[in-house]
Motif scaffolding. Structure first.
Motif, PDB file in Angstrom:
ATOM      1  N   MET A   1       0.847  -1.185   0.000  1.00  0.00           N
ATOM      2  CA  MET A   1       0.000   0.000   0.000  1.00  0.00           C
ATOM      3  C   MET A   1       0.885   1.238   0.000  1.00  0.00           C
ATOM      4  SD  MET A   1      -3.028   1.055   2.689  1.00  0.00           S
ATOM      5  CE  MET A   1      -1.918   1.413   4.041  1.00  0.00           C
ATOM      6  N   THR A   2       0.546   2.172  -0.881  1.00  0.00           N
ATOM      7  CA  THR A   2       1.317   3.408  -0.971  1.00  0.00           C
ATOM      8  C   THR A   2       0.760   4.432   0.009  1.00  0.00           C
ATOM      9  OG1 THR A   2       1.770   2.973  -3.302  1.00  0.00           O
ATOM     10  CG2 THR A   2       2.107   5.242  -2.504  1.00  0.00           C
ATOM     11  N   TYR A   3       1.621   5.022   0.814  1.00  0.00           N
ATOM     12  CA  TYR A   3       1.184   6.025   1.781  1.00  0.00           C
ATOM     13  C   TYR A   3       1.383   7.399   1.176  1.00  0.00           C
ATOM     14  CZ  TYR A   3       0.978   8.996   5.871  1.00  0.00           C
ATOM     15  OH  TYR A   3       0.655   9.978   6.754  1.00  0.00           O
ATOM     16  N   HIS A   4       0.443   8.283   1.414  1.00  0.00           N
ATOM     17  CA  HIS A   4       0.617   9.661   0.982  1.00  0.00           C
ATOM     18  C   HIS A   4       0.147  10.584   2.096  1.00  0.00           C
ATOM     19  CE1 HIS A   4      -3.679   9.160   0.122  1.00  0.00           C
ATOM     20  NE2 HIS A   4      -3.770  10.477   0.192  1.00  0.00           N
ATOM     21  N   ASP A   5       0.734  11.749   2.126  1.00  0.00           N
ATOM     22  CA  ASP A   5       0.312  12.742   3.113  1.00  0.00           C
ATOM     23  C   ASP A   5      -1.086  13.221   2.775  1.00  0.00           C
ATOM     24  OD1 ASP A   5       2.687  12.631   4.497  1.00  0.00           O
ATOM     25  OD2 ASP A   5       3.645  14.145   3.207  1.00  0.00           O
ATOM     26  N   PRO A   6      -1.978  13.291   3.743  1.00  0.00           N
ATOM     27  CA  PRO A   6      -3.333  13.735   3.463  1.00  0.00           C
ATOM     28  C   PRO A   6      -3.366  15.200   3.053  1.00  0.00           C
ATOM     29  CG  PRO A   6      -3.011  13.508   5.832  1.00  0.00           C
ATOM     30  CD  PRO A   6      -1.791  12.933   5.163  1.00  0.00           C
ATOM     31  N   SER A   7      -4.310  15.523   2.151  1.00  0.00           N
ATOM     32  CA  SER A   7      -4.476  16.902   1.705  1.00  0.00           C
ATOM     33  C   SER A   7      -5.673  17.566   2.366  1.00  0.00           C
ATOM     34  CB  SER A   7      -4.655  16.953   0.184  1.00  0.00           C
ATOM     35  OG  SER A   7      -5.801  16.196  -0.188  1.00  0.00           O
ATOM     36  N   LEU A   8      -6.344  16.824   3.254  1.00  0.00           N
ATOM     37  CA  LEU A   8      -7.475  17.382   3.991  1.00  0.00           C
ATOM     38  C   LEU A   8      -7.502  16.750   5.375  1.00  0.00           C
ATOM     39  CD1 LEU A   8     -10.252  19.038   3.953  1.00  0.00           C
ATOM     40  CD2 LEU A   8     -11.286  16.821   3.488  1.00  0.00           C
ATOM     41  N   VAL A 189     -18.859  23.057  15.242  1.00  0.00           N
ATOM     42  CA  VAL A 189     -17.690  23.897  14.987  1.00  0.00           C
ATOM     43  C   VAL A 189     -16.572  22.963  14.540  1.00  0.00           C
ATOM     44  CG1 VAL A 189     -16.002  25.499  15.958  1.00  0.00           C
ATOM     45  CG2 VAL A 189     -18.399  25.597  16.706  1.00  0.00           C
ATOM     46  N   LYS A 190     -15.950  23.281  13.395  1.00  0.00           N
ATOM     47  CA  LYS A 190     -14.938  22.389  12.827  1.00  0.00           C
ATOM     48  C   LYS A 190     -13.668  23.164  12.481  1.00  0.00           C
ATOM     49  CE  LYS A 190     -18.449  19.429  10.656  1.00  0.00           C
ATOM     50  NZ  LYS A 190     -18.991  18.899   9.369  1.00  0.00           N
ATOM     51  N   LEU A 191     -12.537  22.474  12.598  1.00  0.00           N
ATOM     52  CA  LEU A 191     -11.276  22.974  12.059  1.00  0.00           C
ATOM     53  C   LEU A 191     -10.972  22.148  10.818  1.00  0.00           C
ATOM     54  CD1 LEU A 191      -8.709  24.776  12.328  1.00  0.00           C
ATOM     55  CD2 LEU A 191      -7.651  22.853  13.543  1.00  0.00           C
ATOM     56  N   ILE A 192     -10.933  22.814   9.675  1.00  0.00           N
ATOM     57  CA  ILE A 192     -10.699  22.122   8.414  1.00  0.00           C
ATOM     58  C   ILE A 192      -9.403  22.668   7.802  1.00  0.00           C
ATOM     59  CG2 ILE A 192     -11.603  21.626   6.109  1.00  0.00           C
ATOM     60  CD1 ILE A 192     -14.403  22.042   7.194  1.00  0.00           C
ATOM     61  N   SER A 193      -8.449  21.769   7.600  1.00  0.00           N
ATOM     62  CA  SER A 193      -7.158  22.136   7.012  1.00  0.00           C
ATOM     63  C   SER A 193      -7.035  21.463   5.654  1.00  0.00           C
ATOM     64  CB  SER A 193      -6.004  21.703   7.926  1.00  0.00           C
ATOM     65  OG  SER A 193      -6.152  22.280   9.219  1.00  0.00           O
ATOM     66  N   TYR A 194      -6.539  22.197   4.658  1.00  0.00           N
ATOM     67  CA  TYR A 194      -6.521  21.638   3.304  1.00  0.00           C
ATOM     68  C   TYR A 194      -5.549  22.386   2.392  1.00  0.00           C
ATOM     69  CZ  TYR A 194      -9.645  25.639   2.409  1.00  0.00           C
ATOM     70  OH  TYR A 194     -10.190  26.896   2.322  1.00  0.00           O
ATOM     71  N   ASN A 195      -5.175  21.709   1.308  1.00  0.00           N
ATOM     72  CA  ASN A 195      -4.515  22.334   0.162  1.00  0.00           C
ATOM     73  C   ASN A 195      -5.539  22.680  -0.920  1.00  0.00           C
ATOM     74  OD1 ASN A 195      -1.899  22.256   1.215  1.00  0.00           O
ATOM     75  ND2 ASN A 195      -1.565  20.161   0.456  1.00  0.00           N
ATOM     76  N   SER A 196      -6.529  21.805  -1.046  1.00  0.00           N
ATOM     77  CA  SER A 196      -7.631  22.076  -1.965  1.00  0.00           C
ATOM     78  C   SER A 196      -8.913  21.588  -1.302  1.00  0.00           C
ATOM     79  CB  SER A 196      -7.409  21.380  -3.313  1.00  0.00           C
ATOM     80  OG  SER A 196      -7.203  19.990  -3.131  1.00  0.00           O
ATOM     81  N   PHE A 197     -10.040  22.213  -1.674  1.00  0.00           N
ATOM     82  CA  PHE A 197     -11.252  21.963  -0.907  1.00  0.00           C
ATOM     83  C   PHE A 197     -12.484  22.133  -1.794  1.00  0.00           C
ATOM     84  CE2 PHE A 197     -14.585  23.277   2.157  1.00  0.00           C
ATOM     85  CZ  PHE A 197     -14.542  22.172   3.002  1.00  0.00           C
ATOM     86  N   ILE A 198     -13.469  21.246  -1.582  1.00  0.00           N
ATOM     87  CA  ILE A 198     -14.755  21.373  -2.267  1.00  0.00           C
ATOM     88  C   ILE A 198     -15.659  22.236  -1.391  1.00  0.00           C
ATOM     89  CG2 ILE A 198     -16.781  20.166  -3.152  1.00  0.00           C
ATOM     90  CD1 ILE A 198     -14.994  17.667  -3.443  1.00  0.00           C
ATOM     91  N   ASN A 199     -15.891  23.449  -1.849  1.00  0.00           N
ATOM     92  CA  ASN A 199     -16.769  24.352  -1.103  1.00  0.00           C
ATOM     93  C   ASN A 199     -18.232  23.969  -1.242  1.00  0.00           C
ATOM     94  OD1 ASN A 199     -15.680  26.349   0.520  1.00  0.00           O
ATOM     95  ND2 ASN A 199     -15.181  27.693  -1.205  1.00  0.00           N
ATOM     96  N   ASP A 200     -18.607  23.525  -2.449  1.00  0.00           N
ATOM     97  CA  ASP A 200     -20.022  23.294  -2.710  1.00  0.00           C
ATOM     98  C   ASP A 200     -20.168  22.412  -3.942  1.00  0.00           C
ATOM     99  OD1 ASP A 200     -22.881  23.851  -2.301  1.00  0.00           O
ATOM    100  OD2 ASP A 200     -22.730  24.957  -4.185  1.00  0.00           O
TER     101      ASP A 200
END
Length: 847
Positions: A1-8, A189-200
């Protein structure tokens, strides 16, 4: 399994702490709670008595006058540190909040119906604890301060300052609910961290008149650091993969992916077809968004008539005219954070079990939680959505218009993928407020800016809202208010109508509902007491369990209810005793009779193409927000009143309608005994009965119409009409017998039923009894019943009115409060019923 750093990376805060402002001691909220409110936490920690019990509501009013703080501690994960954006997302703060992150102010809010987002990337502690503190200023005091600044406005219900704040208006008290002015993080209430994100994700659906579906999947993407790949999977209602899309995304913006389905599986409302839902799965790096979307075409039909004044008001779904039989919905709890998903599911299932196909979300509560709309999509319930304005003269200054515009934009984008949504309405009864208090309302003024008038919120209802609906969900009809249409809000020939001249207003007799109708009756109702067990749950002193007690009265918020409830009971129902059980039965039977008349009379006016004179009836109301006597047909603990079942019988797909006509011989027609007015008018009266059928199905229904006439007192059958072969026309009412003369010298009940030509089973039945019921006598009645696992079987020796099955524990019965006639065996299904359950019955005028 290939591991990758999460983007979200997403963290939802929970386990809040709270305190009164400027006190030092933090106390824990309900364990594990993601959402909460101050009354719920104070109750959890036994700092206040339960406001639903006895008159404790009075003793907790201080809570709404105080300022409160909420506190949370959280760690930022190592994965989040490397991502480009970290946002704190506040899905709902109630209401006037100042937010501090690590004691730095990052946000102020003034609207509980909006979502707020703050990029806190540079403000987070990436080593050690982050501290989030939210200061909630008293909404009550703030509302009064705003009223001092902007002036005192008119309203029905609650104190006048409520219209100044964007907060659930029923918190300030209503004629069915307590005054509980709460605050807190009532949504996540959420903390959301991302490089790219689906707003809607907006799945824009266009179903043509040829039923072909054009679909435009509009994905609003934020790209903060590097290019991404957007993947979309579309699956059919049975889970089969239809198509995929794969699009490279290099910058922020809306990505469009389109497809056409030539033979789509359309979504239909309850009773008219399947509730088919396609799945749209949108993937951006580690983020997955799923939408269940029904494909359908919605139309609000307002066409002029040839034979009557005015125009129709009804909905078409996929070209099929839909008669709307339903209920108004108020918040199902005074503290919304205490509601569970199961509460929503059970209440909405009660609508379905009651043959109702529409629910109207009233404008004095909330835009409901996602689960509400998800369930309506799944169940086939049409949703009428008010914007959150109710019974008031609302402001229109620029800052107010701005925050409301943000609120409505957010809610439209949140709700627009729901196929159950069929109409947005600007407000509840605000135009009636304008009429009653003579506000500036010139229907000829189409300027769109009414900020300088005494009706400034008209700018919202007639300019801001229709523009936003057109922009964000153009397929959904918009209606400026409810009621609205024609020459004022009480015009029965155009638009929708709130018919409160039964109970409120002129307090008409409910037997006259037929002349109180309109094109679409979106409110009407009648009060009744709830189940005895409901009173026992909220009143602790057994000596207070009588009809006129202080505690019983406290749990009824309707002004003048003593006079009005007594008026309708005493006019119609014989009360054999004035103990609590007798009064509960009397009020519930009266409510059931009242609402049954309304649904029956108005559904008759669904006469087919070009003659759909009434397009729907939406009773006030399905539910309660606390244990109370109200207009609900299901009480706070989800116990149906008898009216729930009368509405169910009148709303079934195939039904029999009956109405007794009265012709009085005045002095122009025959010599009267007396020329005096009531009650000394002894003119002869002739009675006749009309019988018709209703059929909401899309195919004709053949049947045999059988009619018997009984003398009420003796129970003897006087006449049997010849059997009549009939066909109930599809999706309309059909007249069968008009003006059948009945004996006016003795009390007679006419009992009709449609029976199947195949097996002789009863398809639908109804009875027309002499009015008022209080004059009738029922000697020698005997009702036999047998309890089995899953059912109760009943029979009677003579005609019996209002048979109620009472089960000691809470068991849902498929029918109750019905009439029985000789020769018929009635089987009531109750799936959870056991032969060991304690079951009893009562009926009207029981000997």
């Amino acid at each position: 399994m290939t591991y990758h750093d999460p983007s979200l990376v997403e963290l939802t805060l929970k386990d809040w702490q709270y305190r009164e402002h400027k006190t030092q001691e933090w106390k824990h909220s309900r364990k594990g709670a993601i959402v909460t409110e101050i009354h719920a936490d104070l109750l959890e920690n036994k700092e206040i008595p339960d406001p639903f019990i006895n008159a404790n509501e009075r003793d907790v009013q201080w809570v709404g006058e105080k300022d409160w703080e909420y506190y949370n501690e959280f760690l930022v994960s190592d994965n989040a540190k490397e991502l480009a954006v970290s946002e704190l997302v506040f899905e709902g703060l109630d209401t006037f909040a100042t937010v501090y992150l690590n004691e730095e102010q990052i946000l102020t809010t003034d609207n509980m119906f909006r979502e707020y987002r703050v990029n806190v990337k540079e403000k987070l502690n990436y080593v050690g604890i982050n501290k989030l503190r939210i200061f909630f200023k008293s909404a009550l005091r703030t509302a009064r301060e705003l009223e001092q600044k902007h002036g005192k406005f008119y309203c029905f219900n609650g104190e006048t300052s409520r219209v100044q704040v964007r907060k659930a208006q029923y918190h300030f008290g209503w004629d069915w609910g307590p005054v509980l002015i709460t605050c807190g993080p009532y949504k996540p209430v959420k903390l959301i961290s991302y490089n790219s994100f689906i707003n809607d994700v907006y799945v824009k659906v266009d179903v043509g008149t040829n039923s072909k579906a054009s679909i435009d999947i509009q994905t609003d993407v934020v790209v903060a650091k590097s290019a991404s790949s957007l993947e979309i999977e579309v699956k059919s209602p049975d889970g089969q993969l239809i198509t995929t899309f794969n699009t490279a995304v290099e910058k922020s913006g809306v990505v469009f992916n389109k497809l056409q389905l030539d033979e789509p599986e359309l979504w239909f409302p309850l009773g008219h077809g399947n509730q088919s839902l396609y799945e749209f799965k949108v993937i951006l790096e580690d983020q997955i968004v799923k939408k269940k979307v029904g494909l359908r075409r919605i139309e609000l039909v307002q066409e002029t008539f040839e034979e009557q004044k005015g125009s129709s008001f009804y909905f078409k779904v996929n070209n099929i005219p839909i008669y709307s039989a339903g209920s108004n919905w108020i918040p199902a709890h005074s503290l919304q954070s205490l509601l569970l998903e199961s509460d929503y599911k059970q209440l909405l299932q009660l609508l379905v079990d009651g043959h109702q196909n529409m629910v109207r979300i009233w404008g004095g509560g909330y835009y409901e939680n996602d689960i509400f709309y998800d369930e309506c999509d799944r169940l086939g319930l049409l949703v009428w959505q008010d914007f959150m304005f109710a019974c008031g003269q609302y402001p229109g200054y620029p800052e107010y218009i701005e925050t409301v515009s943000e609120e409505v934009q957010h809610q439209l984008k949140r709700l627009r993928n729901h196929c159950s949504m069929v109409i947005y309405s600007g407000n509840n009864e605000d135009y009636q407020v304008a009429e009653q208090f003579n506000l500036d309302w010139d229907p000829e003024d189409k300027s769109g800016d009414y900020s300088a008038t005494s009706f400034p919120a008209r700018t919202l209802y007639e300019n801001t809202f229709p523009a936003l609906v057109s922009k964000y969900c153009p397929e959904i009809p918009y209606h400026p208010g409810s009621p609205w249409g024609g020459e004022g809000t009480s015009d029965p020939t155009v638009g929708d109508l709130h018919q409160w001249n039964v109970w409120h207003g002129s307090q008409e007799k409910y037997q006259d509902w037929y002349r109180l109708g309109g094109r679409f009756i979106s409110e009407f109702g009648m009060e009744a007491l709830p189940n005895r067990k409901t009173f026992e749950a909220c009143i602790t002193d057994p000596d207070e369990l009588y009809p006129q007690s202080e505690m019983i009265d406290h749990h009824n918020k309707a002004d003048g209810f003593e006079r009005r409830l007594a008026l309708y009971v005493i006019e119609n129902i014989k009360v054999k005793g004035f103990d609590l059980d007798s009064w509960i039965y009397a009020t519930q039977l009266m409510q059931a009779e009242c609402l049954g008349y309304a649904y029956r009379c108005w559904r008759r006016e669904w006469k087919g193409d070009g003659k759909r004179y009434t397009g729907g009836a939406i009773v006030w109301q399905i539910n309660d927000c606390w244990p109370v006597t109200s207009w609900s047909i299901v009480d706070f603990f989800k116990r149906p009143k008898l009216a729930y079942y009368s509405v169910k019988r009148e709303s079934r797909p195939v039904g029999l309608g009956m109405y007794r006509n009265e012709k009085k011989h005045t002095h122009e027609q025959a010599k009267p005994v007396s020329t005096a007015g009531p009650p000394h008018d002894y003119s002869r009266v002739d009675y006749s009965v009309d019988l018709w059928g209703v059929n909401s199905n899309t195919s004709d229904q053949p049947a045999i119409l059988k009619v018997d006439v009984y003398e009420v007192t003796t129970g003897d059958r006087l006449h049997t009409l010849p059997d009549k072969d009939v066909v109930l026309k599809a999706n309309s009412s059909t007249e069968f017998i008009t003006g059948y003369a009945i004996d006016n010298d003795k009390p007679v009940v006419v009992y009709g039923r449609f029976v199947s030509k195949e097996d002789g089973s009863i398809i639908a039945s109804a009875a027309d009894w002499p009015q008022p019921l209080k004059y009738l006598k029922f000697p020698g009645r005997e009702v036999k019943f047998e309890v089995k696992n899953g059912s109760v079987k009943l029979s009677s020796n003579k005609p019996v009115k209002g048979v109620e099955i009472i089960v000691e524990r809470d068991v849902f019965l498929q029918d109750n409060g019905f009439d029985l006639f000789p020769g018929d065996e009635k089987t009531v299904i109750a799936e959870d019923l056991k032969t060991t359950d304690r079951v009893s019955i009562r009926y009207y005028e029981q000997q």
